[in-house]
Design a protein around this motif. Structure first.
Motif, PDB file in Angstrom:
ATOM      1  N   SER A  69       0.751  -1.167   0.020  1.00 43.02           N
ATOM      2  CA  SER A  69      -0.030   0.029   0.149  1.00 43.02           C
ATOM      3  C   SER A  69       0.740   1.160  -0.136  1.00 43.02           C
ATOM      4  O   SER A  69       0.527   2.342  -0.693  1.00 43.02           O
ATOM      5  N   SER A  73       0.896   3.950  -3.040  1.00 44.05           N
ATOM      6  CA  SER A  73       0.528   5.520  -2.612  1.00 44.05           C
ATOM      7  C   SER A  73       1.719   6.403  -3.111  1.00 44.05           C
ATOM      8  O   SER A  73       1.404   7.521  -3.087  1.00 44.05           O
ATOM      9  N   THR A  76       1.249   8.777  -5.829  1.00 45.95           N
ATOM     10  CA  THR A  76       0.574  10.054  -5.638  1.00 45.95           C
ATOM     11  C   THR A  76       1.269  11.022  -4.579  1.00 45.95           C
ATOM     12  O   THR A  76       1.308  12.103  -4.521  1.00 45.95           O
ATOM     13  N   PHE A  77       2.104  10.371  -3.680  1.00 48.57           N
ATOM     14  CA  PHE A  77       2.955  11.476  -2.606  1.00 48.57           C
ATOM     15  C   PHE A  77       3.848  11.809  -3.622  1.00 48.57           C
ATOM     16  O   PHE A  77       4.257  13.353  -3.317  1.00 48.57           O
ATOM     17  N   GLN A 273     -10.550  13.065  -6.979  1.00 46.07           N
ATOM     18  CA  GLN A 273     -10.017  11.965  -6.084  1.00 46.07           C
ATOM     19  C   GLN A 273     -10.961  11.190  -5.193  1.00 46.07           C
ATOM     20  O   GLN A 273     -10.663  10.047  -5.068  1.00 46.07           O
ATOM     21  N   ALA A 278      -8.224   6.728  -7.866  1.00 46.97           N
ATOM     22  CA  ALA A 278      -6.896   6.368  -7.687  1.00 46.97           C
ATOM     23  C   ALA A 278      -6.894   4.924  -7.192  1.00 46.97           C
ATOM     24  O   ALA A 278      -6.074   3.940  -7.667  1.00 46.97           O
ATOM     25  N   GLY A 279      -7.807   4.663  -6.294  1.00 55.21           N
ATOM     26  CA  GLY A 279      -7.820   3.372  -5.510  1.00 55.21           C
ATOM     27  C   GLY A 279      -8.346   2.160  -6.817  1.00 55.21           C
ATOM     28  O   GLY A 279      -7.865   1.137  -6.596  1.00 55.21           O
ATOM     29  N   TYR A 282      -5.562   1.819  -9.230  1.00 59.77           N
ATOM     30  CA  TYR A 282      -4.240   0.962  -8.732  1.00 59.77           C
ATOM     31  C   TYR A 282      -4.850  -0.732  -8.356  1.00 59.77           C
ATOM     32  O   TYR A 282      -3.830  -1.331  -8.603  1.00 59.77           O
ATOM     33  N   TRP A 408      -3.186  10.751  -2.653  1.00 59.93           N
ATOM     34  CA  TRP A 408      -2.236   9.691  -2.002  1.00 59.93           C
ATOM     35  C   TRP A 408      -3.092   9.395  -0.735  1.00 59.93           C
ATOM     36  O   TRP A 408      -2.886   8.091  -0.454  1.00 59.93           O
ATOM     37  N   SER A 411      -5.363   6.560  -2.228  1.00 58.26           N
ATOM     38  CA  SER A 411      -4.664   5.440  -2.674  1.00 58.26           C
ATOM     39  C   SER A 411      -3.827   4.797  -1.381  1.00 58.26           C
ATOM     40  O   SER A 411      -4.127   3.332  -1.464  1.00 58.26           O
ATOM     41  N   TYR A 412      -3.647   5.195  -0.251  1.00 57.94           N
ATOM     42  CA  TYR A 412      -3.105   4.459   0.585  1.00 57.94           C
ATOM     43  C   TYR A 412      -3.971   3.852   1.646  1.00 57.94           C
ATOM     44  O   TYR A 412      -3.731   2.589   1.951  1.00 57.94           O
ATOM     45  N   SER A 413      -5.153   4.467   1.786  1.00 60.52           N
ATOM     46  CA  SER A 413      -6.252   3.898   2.830  1.00 60.52           C
ATOM     47  C   SER A 413      -7.159   2.876   1.927  1.00 60.52           C
ATOM     48  O   SER A 413      -7.736   2.098   2.504  1.00 60.52           O
TER      49      SER A 413
END
Length: 460
Positions: A69, A73, A76-77, A273, A278-279, A282, A408, A411-413
């Motif tokens: 993850s 992410s 995006t970061f 977003q 993004a999720g 990805y 970001w 995508s991370y969460s």
């Protein structure tokens, strides 16, 4: 004094706008646009790189879900970091130099991913690609909007989204049978095309005018419009607009007179977003697996449909206009999220035929197609149009950072949200895309068929 000066400038532009001149799309304009958007293909590959290769990357480098993850992410970061400097670099050194810098970051990042032996190099590469595409996401739509005539500006700017979807489709399809390292090497090729192609295309005439290089501005504009075209009207519009522009500070950006533009720009990026784009880009392969639908078939179908749908958006953006297409696209995203929420809500319910795989497939297909047709590219087109030259540096930076920072977080969460509740996750996204329809109807202006200078006149 400021009010009188602004009033006289507006009168000058109004007089200029009474003259109409035909504009044509020249071979140089097509070639320049192709070179400008070519690296967007690499952006699309980056978006889809993790979708079908997640299990293989985790196995090859012995990663857990949290580590993967973070890797996903970091695109995006890195994009957020690139966005912080994108407008300043583009304003100080020009649009072409910004693209060269972006290409160096992307090529370095893809090489690091392709050769990665551990998580450090993998993350390092993903971050560098993110910085590159963060620069691209700002400068590409701005560059195209500044060179294209008003009657085709939307179509030419939307070609950025088309190339992204081509890259996304390739990554989705090749992820079924090709090594994730090989796909990373494929991401380099469009950057190399752009790296060398930039030597043969002109700088933005509006940027040249801002730098007081008036003769170069006229020469470039004449080449872009054709030797027979009358560029007097457009040249005067640009000169008058540039004379009125003095870069404003970040504090000045929050004055009341800029509130509407800033609200539209930031609002569209947040909503794009927070819709979960993004999720889904990805990790769409994981969603297929969770729903019980064969991910290889699903990814192959997506690779086939996203490009034609983006082509449809490219056609409709000048026929329907920005605002209607945005509302239709957001409505389609809302429907797709509702179908996904219902699909997972019915998963494993006793006494009900297992419709989850089919509903989830239809939901993902609807979402991906409608995103490609509108919401994926339109916020960037609208951002490139609604801000005058003196606002593009600070407003462009702020809005692009907003987009990447929100992406970001999503995508991370995203993987953790799916572990929490698949139905709840897509219900949240459905509500947000519903809000997007209302926001577009209430706030977003129609800019089709207007020059960048005419858009500013309507605003005032």
């Amino acid at each position: 004094m400021e009010g009188e000066s602004s009033s006289s400038i507006e009168k000058g532009l109004l007089l200029v706008n009474k003259e109409e001149s035909a504009t044509t799309s020249t071979p140089l304009l097509f070639f320049t646009t192709f070179i400008i958007v070519s690296a967007s293909f690499s952006f699309g590959v980056a978006l889809g790189h993790t979708a079908g290769t997640m299990a293989f990357i985790m196995e090859d480098l012995d990663l857990n879900i949290a580590q993967f993850s973070v890797f996903g992410s970091l695109l995006t970061f890195g994009g957020m970091i690139g966005a912080i400097f994108s407008a300043t670099i583009a304003d100080s050194f020009g649009r072409k130099m910004t693209l060269w810098i972006a290409d160096v970051f992307c090529i370095s990042g893809w090489l690091a991913i392709a050769l990665a032996k551990n998580i450090i190099w993998l993350d390092f590469g993903r971050f560098f690609v993110g910085v590159g595409v963060g620069l691209l996401s700002y400068v590409v739509p701005i560059y195209i909007a500044e060179i294209a005539p008003k009657n085709v500006r939307g179509t030419f700017t939307f070609s950025n989204q088309l190339l992204q979807n081509c890259g996304l489709a390739i990554a989705y399809y090749l992820g079924n049978f090709m090594s994730w390292r090989t796909i990373a090497l494929i991401g380099i090729s469009p950057c190399l095309i752009q790296l060398f192609g930039l030597f043969f295309i002109p700088e933005s005439p509006r940027w040249l005018a801002k730098e007081c290089r008036d003769e170069e501005c006229e020469v470039v504009l004449q080449k872009l419009r054709g030797e027979e075209a009358d560029i007097k009207k457009e040249t005067r519009e640009i000169m008058i607009s540039v004379d009125a522009s003095a870069n404003i500070s970040m504090r000045s950006l929050f004055k009341r007179k800029y509130t509407r533009q800033l609200t539209i720009g930031i609002g569209l990026m947040l909503l794009q977003q927070l819709s979960g784009s993004a999720g889904l880009s990805y990790y769409v392969g994981s969603i297929f697996d969770l729903a019980g639908f064969p991910s290889r078939i699903g990814m192959t179908v997506l690779s086939i449909v996203v490009v034609p749908k983006a082509i449809l958006g490219l056609i409709l953006v000048e026929r329907w206009g920005r605002r209607p297409l945005l509302m239709v696209s957001a409505s389609g995203l809302c429907l797709g999220c509702i179908l996904l929420a219902v699909a997972f809500a019915l998963k494993g319910v006793p006494g009900i035929v297992n419709v989850t795989p089919t509903l989830a497939f239809i939901g993902i297909l609807t979402y991906s197609m409608m995103f490609a047709a509108g919401l994926g590219g339109l916020p960037w087109i609208i951002m490139s149009e609604i801000f005058p030259m003196n606002m593009k540096v600070v407003a462009g930076s702020l809005i692009t950072i907003t987009n990447w920072f929100t992406g970001w977080i999503v995508s991370y969460s995203f993987n953790f949200m799916l572990l929490w509740s698949q139905t709840g996750t897509f219900s949240i996204f459905a509500m947000i895309t519903g809000v997007t329809v209302v926001f577009a109807w209430w706030m977003v202006p129609e800019t089709r068929g207007l020059t960048l200078e005419e858009i500013q006149l309507r605003r005032s």
